[in-house]
Write a protein that holds these residues in place. Structure first.
Motif, PDB file in Angstrom:
ATOM      1  N   VAL A  25       0.867  -1.173   0.000  1.00 48.98           N
ATOM      2  CA  VAL A  25       0.000   0.000   0.000  1.00 48.98           C
ATOM      3  C   VAL A  25       0.904   1.223   0.000  1.00 48.98           C
ATOM      4  CG1 VAL A  25      -1.925   1.168   1.102  1.00 48.98           C
ATOM      5  CG2 VAL A  25      -1.655  -1.313   1.381  1.00 48.98           C
ATOM      6  N   GLU A  26       0.993   1.871  -1.137  1.00 42.73           N
ATOM      7  CA  GLU A  26       1.913   2.989  -1.308  1.00 42.73           C
ATOM      8  C   GLU A  26       1.297   4.001  -2.255  1.00 42.73           C
ATOM      9  OE1 GLU A  26       4.416   5.671  -1.349  1.00 42.73           O
ATOM     10  OE2 GLU A  26       5.135   4.009  -0.112  1.00 42.73           O
ATOM     11  N   GLY A  27       1.270   5.256  -1.826  1.00 48.77           N
ATOM     12  CA  GLY A  27       0.677   6.314  -2.630  1.00 48.77           C
ATOM     13  C   GLY A  27       1.462   6.669  -3.878  1.00 48.77           C
ATOM     14  N   GLU A  28       2.753   6.383  -3.884  1.00 48.52           N
ATOM     15  CA  GLU A  28       3.585   6.670  -5.044  1.00 48.52           C
ATOM     16  C   GLU A  28       3.790   5.387  -5.837  1.00 48.52           C
ATOM     17  OE1 GLU A  28       7.051   9.115  -4.467  1.00 48.52           O
ATOM     18  OE2 GLU A  28       6.256   9.801  -2.539  1.00 48.52           O
ATOM     19  N   GLN A  29       3.233   5.343  -7.032  1.00 49.53           N
ATOM     20  CA  GLN A  29       3.270   4.135  -7.848  1.00 49.53           C
ATOM     21  C   GLN A  29       4.691   3.669  -8.135  1.00 49.53           C
ATOM     22  OE1 GLN A  29       0.419   2.325  -8.706  1.00 49.53           O
ATOM     23  NE2 GLN A  29       1.956   0.789  -9.159  1.00 49.53           N
ATOM     24  N   CYS A  30       5.619   4.600  -8.354  1.00 49.08           N
ATOM     25  CA  CYS A  30       6.992   4.195  -8.665  1.00 49.08           C
ATOM     26  C   CYS A  30       7.624   3.448  -7.487  1.00 49.08           C
ATOM     27  CB  CYS A  30       7.841   5.388  -9.088  1.00 49.08           C
ATOM     28  SG  CYS A  30       7.979   6.683  -7.848  1.00 49.08           S
ATOM     29  N   VAL A  31       7.333   3.867  -6.273  1.00 48.74           N
ATOM     30  CA  VAL A  31       7.855   3.182  -5.086  1.00 48.74           C
ATOM     31  C   VAL A  31       7.186   1.811  -4.958  1.00 48.74           C
ATOM     32  CG1 VAL A  31       8.060   3.247  -2.562  1.00 48.74           C
ATOM     33  CG2 VAL A  31       8.408   5.337  -3.907  1.00 48.74           C
ATOM     34  N   ALA A  32       5.885   1.760  -5.150  1.00 40.95           N
ATOM     35  CA  ALA A  32       5.157   0.487  -5.076  1.00 40.95           C
ATOM     36  C   ALA A  32       5.703  -0.518  -6.088  1.00 40.95           C
ATOM     37  CB  ALA A  32       3.665   0.715  -5.302  1.00 40.95           C
ATOM     38  N   ASP A  33       6.008  -0.041  -7.293  1.00 41.72           N
ATOM     39  CA  ASP A  33       6.531  -0.930  -8.338  1.00 41.72           C
ATOM     40  C   ASP A  33       7.890  -1.510  -7.966  1.00 41.72           C
ATOM     41  OD1 ASP A  33       4.268  -0.456  -9.857  1.00 41.72           O
ATOM     42  OD2 ASP A  33       5.237   1.028 -11.162  1.00 41.72           O
ATOM     43  N   VAL A  34       8.752  -0.688  -7.357  1.00 38.18           N
ATOM     44  CA  VAL A  34      10.076  -1.160  -6.961  1.00 38.18           C
ATOM     45  C   VAL A  34       9.973  -2.194  -5.845  1.00 38.18           C
ATOM     46  CG1 VAL A  34      12.261  -0.449  -5.904  1.00 38.18           C
ATOM     47  CG2 VAL A  34      11.252   0.930  -7.716  1.00 38.18           C
ATOM     48  N   VAL A  35       9.143  -1.919  -4.845  1.00 36.89           N
ATOM     49  CA  VAL A  35       8.963  -2.862  -3.738  1.00 36.89           C
ATOM     50  C   VAL A  35       8.358  -4.169  -4.259  1.00 36.89           C
ATOM     51  CG1 VAL A  35       7.748  -3.266  -1.551  1.00 36.89           C
ATOM     52  CG2 VAL A  35       8.771  -1.020  -2.020  1.00 36.89           C
ATOM     53  N   LYS A  36       7.372  -4.057  -5.115  1.00 36.92           N
ATOM     54  CA  LYS A  36       6.733  -5.246  -5.689  1.00 36.92           C
ATOM     55  C   LYS A  36       7.744  -6.089  -6.470  1.00 36.92           C
ATOM     56  CE  LYS A  36       3.015  -6.722  -8.734  1.00 36.92           C
ATOM     57  NZ  LYS A  36       1.916  -6.327  -9.611  1.00 36.92           N
ATOM     58  N   ALA A  37       8.562  -5.438  -7.283  1.00 38.51           N
ATOM     59  CA  ALA A  37       9.556  -6.168  -8.087  1.00 38.51           C
ATOM     60  C   ALA A  37      10.542  -6.929  -7.194  1.00 38.51           C
ATOM     61  CB  ALA A  37      10.301  -5.198  -8.998  1.00 38.51           C
ATOM     62  N   ALA A  38      10.946  -6.307  -6.085  1.00 36.26           N
ATOM     63  CA  ALA A  38      11.896  -6.966  -5.177  1.00 36.26           C
ATOM     64  C   ALA A  38      11.288  -8.221  -4.564  1.00 36.26           C
ATOM     65  CB  ALA A  38      12.332  -5.991  -4.088  1.00 36.26           C
ATOM     66  N   PHE A  39      10.041  -8.140  -4.110  1.00 42.86           N
ATOM     67  CA  PHE A  39       9.382  -9.310  -3.510  1.00 42.86           C
ATOM     68  C   PHE A  39       9.070 -10.373  -4.562  1.00 42.86           C
ATOM     69  CE2 PHE A  39       8.252  -6.467   0.123  1.00 42.86           C
ATOM     70  CZ  PHE A  39       8.768  -7.262   1.130  1.00 42.86           C
ATOM     71  N   GLU A  40       8.625  -9.961  -5.743  1.00 36.14           N
ATOM     72  CA  GLU A  40       8.291 -10.938  -6.778  1.00 36.14           C
ATOM     73  C   GLU A  40       9.528 -11.673  -7.281  1.00 36.14           C
ATOM     74  OE1 GLU A  40       5.954  -8.757  -9.654  1.00 36.14           O
ATOM     75  OE2 GLU A  40       4.090  -9.360  -8.641  1.00 36.14           O
ATOM     76  N   ARG A  41      10.665 -11.001  -7.308  1.00 33.11           N
ATOM     77  CA  ARG A  41      11.900 -11.650  -7.718  1.00 33.11           C
ATOM     78  C   ARG A  41      12.250 -12.798  -6.760  1.00 33.11           C
ATOM     79  NH1 ARG A  41      14.785  -7.547  -8.840  1.00 33.11           N
ATOM     80  NH2 ARG A  41      15.617  -7.155  -6.781  1.00 33.11           N
ATOM     81  N   GLU A  42      11.811 -12.672  -5.508  1.00 36.39           N
ATOM     82  CA  GLU A  42      12.043 -13.728  -4.508  1.00 36.39           C
ATOM     83  C   GLU A  42      10.945 -14.790  -4.535  1.00 36.39           C
ATOM     84  OE1 GLU A  42      14.850 -14.000  -2.746  1.00 36.39           O
ATOM     85  OE2 GLU A  42      15.536 -12.236  -3.849  1.00 36.39           O
ATOM     86  N   GLY A  43       9.983 -14.653  -5.450  1.00 38.87           N
ATOM     87  CA  GLY A  43       8.950 -15.667  -5.610  1.00 38.87           C
ATOM     88  C   GLY A  43       7.649 -15.413  -4.884  1.00 38.87           C
ATOM     89  N   HIS A  44       7.506 -14.242  -4.271  1.00 39.51           N
ATOM     90  CA  HIS A  44       6.279 -13.924  -3.544  1.00 39.51           C
ATOM     91  C   HIS A  44       5.237 -13.326  -4.490  1.00 39.51           C
ATOM     92  CE1 HIS A  44       8.430 -14.805   0.092  1.00 39.51           C
ATOM     93  NE2 HIS A  44       9.377 -13.945  -0.251  1.00 39.51           N
ATOM     94  N   TYR A  45       3.976 -13.419  -4.089  1.00 42.25           N
ATOM     95  CA  TYR A  45       2.868 -12.842  -4.843  1.00 42.25           C
ATOM     96  C   TYR A  45       2.493 -11.511  -4.210  1.00 42.25           C
ATOM     97  CZ  TYR A  45       2.599 -17.605  -6.523  1.00 42.25           C
ATOM     98  OH  TYR A  45       2.907 -18.817  -7.057  1.00 42.25           O
TER      99      TYR A  45
END
Length: 131
Positions: A25-45
Motif C-alpha cells: 500500500v503505497e501512494g507513489e506508484q513508482c515506489v510500489a513498483d520497486v517494492v513489488k519487483a523486489a518481492f516478486e523476484r524472490e517468488g512472492h505474490y
C-alpha cells in the motif's frame, strides 16, 4: 485460505513460508513498483494498492501474510490503516522516506513490525536490483 490473491495456494515447506502473499500500500506508484519487483523476484505474490480505502477492501477480500505500507495515503490515514491491519495480526513493514524518519518510532509503537527508511526512489531501485 486456499483462494489466495493470485489464485494460487499458500505453500509451506517444513514449517517455513516458501511463498508469501503480500499487499503493498503505497501512494507513489513508482515506489510500489520497486517494492513489488523486489518481492516478486524472490517468488512472492504481490498486490499493489495506492489508496487507503482500497487497501481495506483488498485486505478484507484476501488473506495476506505481510503488509508493506507507505505514509501519506489518500482515502484513509496510513496510521489508521496500520492500526487496523495489526488487529488482523498481519505483520507490517513501513516504508518511509528520509523526511519521515521521526514517524518510524511512532509506527513501531503502534504495531509496525519494521520500518525501512528509503533515501530516495533511486535508492529503492538500487536495492531492488541487488541479487
Amino acid at each position: 485460505r486456499a483462494d489466495r490473491p493470485c489464485g494460487r495456494p499458500f505453500e509451506r515447506e517444513r514449517g517455513q513460508i516458501v511463498v508469501a502473499n503480500i499487499v503493498i500500500v503505497e501512494g507513489e506508484q513508482c515506489v510500489a513498483d520497486v517494492v513489488k519487483a523486489a518481492f516478486e523476484r524472490e517468488g512472492h505474490y504481490c498486490v499493489t494498492v495506492c489508496d487507503g480505502l482500497d487497501a481495506v477492501d483488498a485486505i478484507v477480500e484476501a488473506d495476506f501474510d505481510l503488509a508493506v505500507l507507505g505514509l501519506g495515503l489518500t482515502g484513509i490515514d496510513s496510521i489508521q490503516l496500520l492500526e487496523y491491519i495489526r488487529t488482523l495480526d498481519i505483520p507490517t513493514i513501513m516504508v518511509l522516506d528520509a523526511s519521515q524518519e521521526k514517524e518510524c518510532l511512532h509506527c513501531m509503537e503502534i504495531g509496525a513490525s519494521a520500518c525501512i527508511i528509503a533515501v530516495s526512489d533511486v535508492t529503492l531501485r538500487k536495492v531492488a536490483d541487488l541479487e
